[in-house]
Scaffold this motif. Structure first.
Motif, mmCIF file in Angstrom:
data_model
loop_
_atom_site.group_PDB
_atom_site.id
_atom_site.type_symbol
_atom_site.label_atom_id
_atom_site.label_comp_id
_atom_site.label_asym_id
_atom_site.label_seq_id
_atom_site.Cartn_x
_atom_site.Cartn_y
_atom_site.Cartn_z
ATOM 1 N N ALA A 1 0.830 -1.212 0.000
ATOM 2 C CA ALA A 1 0.000 0.000 0.000
ATOM 3 C C ALA A 1 0.863 1.259 0.000
ATOM 4 O O ALA A 1 0.594 2.214 -0.737
ATOM 5 N N ALA A 2 1.914 1.261 0.831
ATOM 6 C CA ALA A 2 2.793 2.432 0.887
ATOM 7 C C ALA A 2 3.516 2.627 -0.443
ATOM 8 O O ALA A 2 3.677 3.759 -0.921
ATOM 9 N N GLY A 3 3.957 1.524 -1.049
ATOM 10 C CA GLY A 3 4.646 1.627 -2.331
ATOM 11 C C GLY A 3 3.749 2.174 -3.425
ATOM 12 O O GLY A 3 4.177 3.019 -4.232
ATOM 13 N N VAL A 4 2.501 1.707 -3.463
ATOM 14 C CA VAL A 4 1.569 2.189 -4.481
ATOM 15 C C VAL A 4 1.243 3.666 -4.247
ATOM 16 O O VAL A 4 1.171 4.452 -5.205
ATOM 17 N N LEU A 5 1.052 4.060 -2.982
ATOM 18 C CA LEU A 5 0.766 5.458 -2.685
ATOM 19 C C LEU A 5 1.922 6.357 -3.135
ATOM 20 O O LEU A 5 1.711 7.408 -3.757
ATOM 21 N N LEU A 6 3.150 5.926 -2.842
ATOM 22 C CA LEU A 6 4.313 6.705 -3.269
ATOM 23 C C LEU A 6 4.389 6.785 -4.792
ATOM 24 O O LEU A 6 4.593 7.878 -5.356
ATOM 25 N N ALA A 7 4.206 5.643 -5.458
ATOM 26 C CA ALA A 7 4.272 5.625 -6.922
ATOM 27 C C ALA A 7 3.168 6.477 -7.527
ATOM 28 O O ALA A 7 3.383 7.163 -8.537
ATOM 29 N N TYR A 8 1.986 6.470 -6.916
ATOM 30 C CA TYR A 8 0.882 7.269 -7.447
ATOM 31 C C TYR A 8 1.162 8.767 -7.260
ATOM 32 O O TYR A 8 0.946 9.569 -8.175
ATOM 33 N N ARG A 9 1.637 9.136 -6.089
ATOM 34 C CA ARG A 9 1.915 10.555 -5.836
ATOM 35 C C ARG A 9 3.036 11.079 -6.723
ATOM 36 O O ARG A 9 3.014 12.240 -7.138
ATOM 37 N N MET A 10 4.021 10.220 -7.001
ATOM 38 C CA MET A 10 5.135 10.637 -7.855
ATOM 39 C C MET A 10 4.788 10.536 -9.337
ATOM 40 O O MET A 10 5.608 10.846 -10.192
ATOM 41 N N ARG A 11 3.560 10.077 -9.644
ATOM 42 C CA ARG A 11 3.090 9.906 -11.016
ATOM 43 C C ARG A 11 3.879 8.841 -11.781
ATOM 44 O O ARG A 11 3.976 8.874 -12.996
ATOM 45 N N TRP A 12 4.457 7.891 -11.046
ATOM 46 C CA TRP A 12 5.049 6.733 -11.713
ATOM 47 C C TRP A 12 3.953 5.803 -12.212
ATOM 48 O O TRP A 12 4.157 5.048 -13.155
ATOM 49 N N ILE A 13 2.810 5.842 -11.556
ATOM 50 C CA ILE A 13 1.618 5.115 -12.006
ATOM 51 C C ILE A 13 0.609 6.147 -12.470
ATOM 52 O O ILE A 13 0.260 7.059 -11.714
ATOM 53 N N ARG A 14 0.144 6.021 -13.686
ATOM 54 C CA ARG A 14 -0.863 6.936 -14.223
ATOM 55 C C ARG A 14 -2.108 6.122 -14.570
ATOM 56 O O ARG A 14 -2.055 5.232 -15.422
ATOM 57 N N VAL A 15 -3.182 6.412 -13.873
ATOM 58 C CA VAL A 15 -4.427 5.669 -14.058
ATOM 59 C C VAL A 15 -5.191 6.297 -15.215
ATOM 60 O O VAL A 15 -5.872 7.305 -15.061
ATOM 61 N N THR A 16 -5.068 5.703 -16.373
ATOM 62 C CA THR A 16 -5.747 6.160 -17.576
ATOM 63 C C THR A 16 -6.820 5.145 -17.959
ATOM 64 O O THR A 16 -6.953 4.085 -17.334
ATOM 65 N N ARG A 17 -7.578 5.451 -19.007
ATOM 66 C CA ARG A 17 -8.583 4.501 -19.477
ATOM 67 C C ARG A 17 -7.922 3.206 -19.948
ATOM 68 O O ARG A 17 -8.442 2.113 -19.725
ATOM 69 N N ARG A 18 -6.792 3.327 -20.604
ATOM 70 C CA ARG A 18 -6.089 2.127 -21.070
ATOM 71 C C ARG A 18 -5.635 1.280 -19.883
ATOM 72 O O ARG A 18 -5.767 0.057 -19.898
#
Length: 284
Positions: A164-181
């Motif tokens: 959970a902490a890793g995903v939160l960090l990656a999301y905040r840093m925009r390493w993960i971008r939640v797009t339609r694809r």
């Protein structure tokens, strides 16, 4: 987005900085220049043209999400601890305790389906699901801790927090971008994953021994890792849902839906981490 929670206090700031697909943050019912507009077509939470605007202060905040999520997860943890203590898994009581746990899991699944198809959140359904899911997790965790490895549950909890902490960090840093694809890919992968689970259960139920082999060995470990990765992807989608709800001024009741989604995902991740650790300890 304003919040007194230190974890989320700057979540919205990164979005306002304007990376690529960032949404313009503005109150529902106003344009970028401040003029009134009907943004129902672009804002999924905007009132329809025949619905009165929401009163000031009725929009969801990050604090609302944090409080509801803490309440829901706290219910899971509380009932898990109580079931661990009150439903013994020794040889004399294992059958009864496991029967209660499976019954609780079935009812929790039904409640989650009911809430998923409802148009509005029901705190009673969400907390009921959390309580019953906690009963199942408590008995399951106690059984694995007793018969497989005493420390595996603590490791699974720590592993869940780490993911959970890793995903939160990656999301905040925009390493993960939640797009339609991204969402479409995750939905397709999750559908295949669940179909394999169902097939595994059917093969096991009708005499195929260990089913498709997802409960042991290298294949079981690989399947568990895939499950963890899917859970991480779902968690990123949950973060996106929360961020959009706060950004677009969703009604405050949406905080319960966010708490429900986050709890479902964290339970998924915990079970998959527990699966991997159980297989690893069983094979050694």
């Amino acid at each position: 987005m304003k919040t007194s929670n230190p974890v989320f206090s700057r979540w919205g700031a990164a979005r306002d900085a304007g990376p690529n697909d960032a949404h313009a943050r503005r109150p529902v019912g106003t344009a970028l220049g401040g003029a009134p507009t009907d943004d129902h077509a672009t804002n999924p939470y905007a009132p329809g043209p025949d619905i009165a605007p929401r009163a000031a202060g009725s929009a969801v905040t990050m604090d609302d999400v944090v409080v509801r999520t803490a309440t829901t997860l706290g219910t899971v943890v509380l009932t898990a601890v109580l079931s661990w203590l009150l439903l013994p898994v020794d040889e004399a009581n294992l059958g009864r305790s496991y029967g209660i746990a499976m019954g609780a899991a079935l009812v929790a699944f039904v409640l989650s389906l009911v809430q998923s198809f409802k148009r509005t959140p029901s705190p009673a359904l969400i907390l009921g699901y959390a309580a019953l899911e906690g009963v199942f997790l408590g008995v399951l965790s106690s059984t694995i801790s007793t018969y497989i490895a005493a420390g595996v549950v603590v490791q699974a909890v720590l592993g869940t927090f780490a993911v959970a902490a890793g995903v939160l960090l990656a999301y905040r840093m925009r390493w993960i971008r939640v797009t339609r694809r991204f969402t479409g890919f995750v939905a397709a992968a999750a559908t295949g994953f669940l179909l394999l689970l169902v097939a595994d259960l059917l093969f096991s139920a009708f005499g195929a021994g260990s089913g498709l082999g997802f409960h042991s060995g290298g294949l079981g470990l690989l399947f568990g890792v895939v499950g963890i990765l899917l859970g991480a992807a779902f968690l990123a989608m949950d973060f996106k849902q929360v961020e959009d709800a706060v950004t677009y001024g969703a009604p405050r009741e949406e905080a319960w839906l966010a708490a429900f989604g986050l709890t479902l995902t964290l339970v998924w991740i915990y079970l998959e981490v527990l699966r991997v650790l159980t297989i690893f300890n069983s094979d050694n």
